[in-house]
Design a protein around this motif. Structure first.
Motif, PDB file in Angstrom:
ATOM      1  N   ASP A 189       0.840  -1.192   0.000  1.00  0.00           N
ATOM      2  CA  ASP A 189       0.000   0.000   0.000  1.00  0.00           C
ATOM      3  C   ASP A 189       0.881   1.251   0.000  1.00  0.00           C
ATOM      4  O   ASP A 189       1.791   1.391   0.826  1.00  0.00           O
ATOM      5  N   ASN A 190       0.630   2.162  -0.920  1.00  0.00           N
ATOM      6  CA  ASN A 190       1.463   3.354  -1.045  1.00  0.00           C
ATOM      7  C   ASN A 190       1.461   4.200   0.227  1.00  0.00           C
ATOM      8  O   ASN A 190       2.489   4.753   0.637  1.00  0.00           O
ATOM      9  N   ARG A 191       0.307   4.312   0.866  1.00  0.00           N
ATOM     10  CA  ARG A 191       0.217   5.134   2.077  1.00  0.00           C
ATOM     11  C   ARG A 191       1.044   4.521   3.205  1.00  0.00           C
ATOM     12  O   ARG A 191       1.728   5.233   3.947  1.00  0.00           O
ATOM     13  N   GLU A 192       0.981   3.194   3.336  1.00  0.00           N
ATOM     14  CA  GLU A 192       1.764   2.532   4.373  1.00  0.00           C
ATOM     15  C   GLU A 192       3.256   2.660   4.099  1.00  0.00           C
ATOM     16  O   GLU A 192       4.058   2.792   5.031  1.00  0.00           O
ATOM     17  N   ALA A 193       3.637   2.614   2.824  1.00  0.00           N
ATOM     18  CA  ALA A 193       5.057   2.756   2.475  1.00  0.00           C
ATOM     19  C   ALA A 193       5.590   4.114   2.906  1.00  0.00           C
ATOM     20  O   ALA A 193       6.728   4.235   3.377  1.00  0.00           O
ATOM     21  N   TRP A 194       4.762   5.166   2.762  1.00  0.00           N
ATOM     22  CA  TRP A 194       5.196   6.506   3.183  1.00  0.00           C
ATOM     23  C   TRP A 194       5.171   6.632   4.696  1.00  0.00           C
ATOM     24  O   TRP A 194       6.098   7.183   5.302  1.00  0.00           O
ATOM     25  N   ALA A 195       4.121   6.107   5.329  1.00  0.00           N
ATOM     26  CA  ALA A 195       4.033   6.167   6.793  1.00  0.00           C
ATOM     27  C   ALA A 195       5.199   5.434   7.436  1.00  0.00           C
ATOM     28  O   ALA A 195       5.727   5.859   8.465  1.00  0.00           O
ATOM     29  N   SER A 196       5.626   4.341   6.816  1.00  0.00           N
ATOM     30  CA  SER A 196       6.770   3.590   7.335  1.00  0.00           C
ATOM     31  C   SER A 196       8.029   4.430   7.295  1.00  0.00           C
ATOM     32  O   SER A 196       8.777   4.513   8.280  1.00  0.00           O
ATOM     33  N   ARG A 197       8.296   5.064   6.167  1.00  0.00           N
ATOM     34  CA  ARG A 197       9.497   5.897   6.045  1.00  0.00           C
ATOM     35  C   ARG A 197       9.445   7.083   7.002  1.00  0.00           C
ATOM     36  O   ARG A 197      10.441   7.440   7.631  1.00  0.00           O
ATOM     37  N   TRP A 198       8.284   7.711   7.091  1.00  0.00           N
ATOM     38  CA  TRP A 198       8.146   8.871   7.973  1.00  0.00           C
ATOM     39  C   TRP A 198       8.402   8.462   9.422  1.00  0.00           C
ATOM     40  O   TRP A 198       9.105   9.161  10.162  1.00  0.00           O
ATOM     41  N   GLY A 199       7.848   7.323   9.813  1.00  0.00           N
ATOM     42  CA  GLY A 199       8.057   6.840  11.169  1.00  0.00           C
ATOM     43  C   GLY A 199       9.500   6.459  11.438  1.00  0.00           C
ATOM     44  O   GLY A 199      10.026   6.684  12.542  1.00  0.00           O
ATOM     45  N   MET A 200      10.183   5.887  10.428  1.00  0.00           N
ATOM     46  CA  MET A 200      11.585   5.543  10.591  1.00  0.00           C
ATOM     47  C   MET A 200      12.422   6.794  10.824  1.00  0.00           C
ATOM     48  O   MET A 200      13.282   6.826  11.714  1.00  0.00           O
ATOM     49  N   LEU A 201      12.190   7.829  10.025  1.00  0.00           N
ATOM     50  CA  LEU A 201      12.931   9.077  10.220  1.00  0.00           C
ATOM     51  C   LEU A 201      12.653   9.667  11.598  1.00  0.00           C
ATOM     52  O   LEU A 201      13.565  10.151  12.276  1.00  0.00           O
ATOM     53  N   GLU A 202      11.401   9.633  12.008  1.00  0.00           N
ATOM     54  CA  GLU A 202      11.034  10.206  13.301  1.00  0.00           C
ATOM     55  C   GLU A 202      11.709   9.471  14.454  1.00  0.00           C
ATOM     56  O   GLU A 202      12.066  10.069  15.469  1.00  0.00           O
TER      57      GLU A 202
END
Length: 533
Positions: free
Chosen positions: A15-28
């Motif tokens: 899922d594209n949204r989950e792929a972005w949420a994953s990256r955002w959470g990793m950076l955070e």
């Protein structure tokens, strides 16, 4: 596979949204280090927010290293490499202590014009945080990889892997450093001689705040999403409210000066982009980085570019796995232009009775007309060479960009690797191999879902075979029972006829010898030539 790796946990990100949420959470979550290597860093809401997040982390003491490729945005129109209009943003990161490099600048390649090195790019997609969280796969940093198809019908269909574990993180770090530290091939971005003359901190940190507020705000109801898609004034109003929230947060991220009119207008444009992605709103709440993880050994396969070191673990591993597969090989890849070595390995597997399924694009869903021209020229030949091969093609608006494989329902591979000449011989690539029947089963189900989704319009190309499964030839060529001529418009076929002739010329050039194939050996059953008009 004698490569770096170890025990870990992996989550499939389709899922594209989950792929972005994953990256955002990793950076955070980063507290010590962030390594970023992406073929494409786009100047859109996602690219600006990503760099802004990196700047925010660097200003809080996290050691950040960033690398992007020059060829991905050859003339600097879309990314962050062009002087003044793009490189200023990278210089803002450099001024904060971020190590920033652009791989194999175009002007440097002019000295390699008579070598395959001229084509070499860093095609990696790497994110490593604190030496324990990591991600790789097909996605770059651009809207098309993360937008939801409900918001944008042409959003790409891709697959990534989110991983936990020191072993896979170390493998991706080693792959990153081989290209990042390669001598004589990277342009190092530094701050301006007298400081960064045109400050970009408001734009970058403002973009970070916009994205953070959009992801962490309340999820929208179906009616609210539909209204935003339908009404431009409503999107503008939502964007202005989002902008106000971000501007109010700037002092909290270290920006004390008042944003200029230009900066406010730029941030408003990004806010409007986000308002046009209502499915993204609130997704940070619904994504749990600890959920849906599958445990198992994870190994990282690396391939350096033609212009750098001479390391190729990916091709070696794919050939070894193909030659030892016992029951089934399932491959999903956007660009299928098989080398002779890979065709022979697949043919050997097919002769052993291994079921082989390849899913890819057709001219209706591809973003690469030239690789598709090679594919249209080669696919009947490949089917004739490889027993037990099924070939599925997408015809929908969404571009298939996932680069995955499953061997014997046990081993799952998620990679940046295209099954074409550039990935096999020229570019740097990375892949994660996970020995997990559970993850492999989940990846197989995603193939089935792609096949059965009517929006993808998947069709199966076929050739005529005899009762024993051997190809039937006419004039030395396979007899096509269903192929491009059965579903593509005549004008598109005519256009691709020209491209196919060019593809056949290209394979005669010395650089492209691996794409040359021997004539088919006539089977016991052949057909007479078709009668003339």
């Amino acid at each position: 596979l004698p490569v770096t790796g170890g025990p870990g946990q992996a989550r499939l990100l389709e899922d594209n949204r989950e792929a972005w949420a994953s990256r955002w959470g990793m950076l955070e979550s980063a507290t010590r280090t962030i390594d970023v290597g992406y073929f494409i860093l786009e100047k859109d809401a996602f690219g600006f927010a990503f760099l802004g997040h990196l700047l925010h982390k660097a200003r809080h003491g996290v050691k950040v290293r960033v690398q992007t490729d020059a060829m991905a945005d050859t003339f600097g129109k879309h990314g962050f490499k062009r002087t003044l209009s793009g490189q200023d943003y990278l210089q803002e990161l450099a001024a904060a202590g971020v190590a920033v490099k652009v791989y194999h600048p175009i002007t440097w390649r002019l000295f390699e014009v008579f070598s395959r090195d001229f084509l070499a790019s860093n095609h990696d997609k790497i994110l490593v945080v604190d030496g324990v969280r990591s991600a790789t796969g097909g996605r770059n940093i651009a809207w098309s990889y993360y937008a939801d198809p409900e918001d944008h019908a042409a959003a790409w269909r891709d697959t990534d892997l989110h991983m936990l574990g020191a072993g896979p993180a170390q493998g991706l770090t080693e792959a990153f450093e081989l290209e990042f530290n390669a001598p004589g091939i990277n342009f190092e971005v530094t701050e301006d001689l007298l400081g960064n003359w045109r400050k970009r901190d408001v734009e970058l940190l403002g973009a970070y705040l916009l994205m953070d507020a959009w992801l962490k705000g309340p999820p929208l109801s179906p009616d609210e999403k539909a209204a935003l898609r339908r009404s431009e004034p409503l999107r503008t109003a939502r964007a202005e409210a989002l902008l106000g929230q971000a501007l109010a947060g700037l002092p909290g991220v270290g920006v004390s000066r008042t944003p200029s009119r230009r900066e406010r207008e730029m941030l408003l444009g990004l806010a409007k982009e986000l308002a046009g992605n209502p499915e993204q709103a609130g997704t940070a709440h619904g994504f749990d980085t600890q959920a849906e993880l599958h445990a198992g050994p994870i190994k990282i396969l690396d391939k350096t570019s033609q212009a750098g070191h001479e390391i190729d673990q990916i091709n070696d591993a794919l050939l070894a796995l193909t030659r030892t597969a016992q029951t089934r090989i399932v491959i999903e890849n956007p660009y299928v232009v098989l080398t002779e070595t890979m065709i022979e390995a697949l043919a050997e597997a097919g002769r052993r009775g291994v079921e082989i399924i390849i899913g890819t694009n057709s001219p209706l869903s591809t973003d690469s007309a030239m690789t598709q021209a090679f594919f249209l020229e080669d696919w009947p030949y490949v089917m004739a060479r490889v027993p037990n091969l099924r070939l599925l093609v997408a015809t929908g608006e969404r571009k298939l960009h996932a680069k995955c494989a499953v061997f014997d329902d046990q081993l799952a591979i998620v990679s940046t690797y295209n099954m074409d000449f550039l990935s096999a011989y020229v570019n740097s690539e990375v892949a994660a191999a996970v020995w997990s029947p559970e993850l492999a089963g989940e990846l197989l189900q995603s193939f089935i879902d792609d096949r059965d989704n009517p929006k993808n319009g998947v069709l199966e190309y076929t050739i005529l075979r005899d009762a024993d499964g051997r190809p039937v030839l006419r004039d030395g060529q396979p007899v096509i029972t269903f192929g491009p001529t059965h579903h593509l418009p005549a004008e598109l076929l005519a256009d691709y006829d020209k491209r196919r002739r060019l593809a056949n010329f290209i394979r005669t050039l010395p650089w492209f010898e691996p794409l040359r194939h021997p004539p088919l050996v006539p089977p016991p059953v052949t057909l007479e030539p078709e009668p003339g008009p």
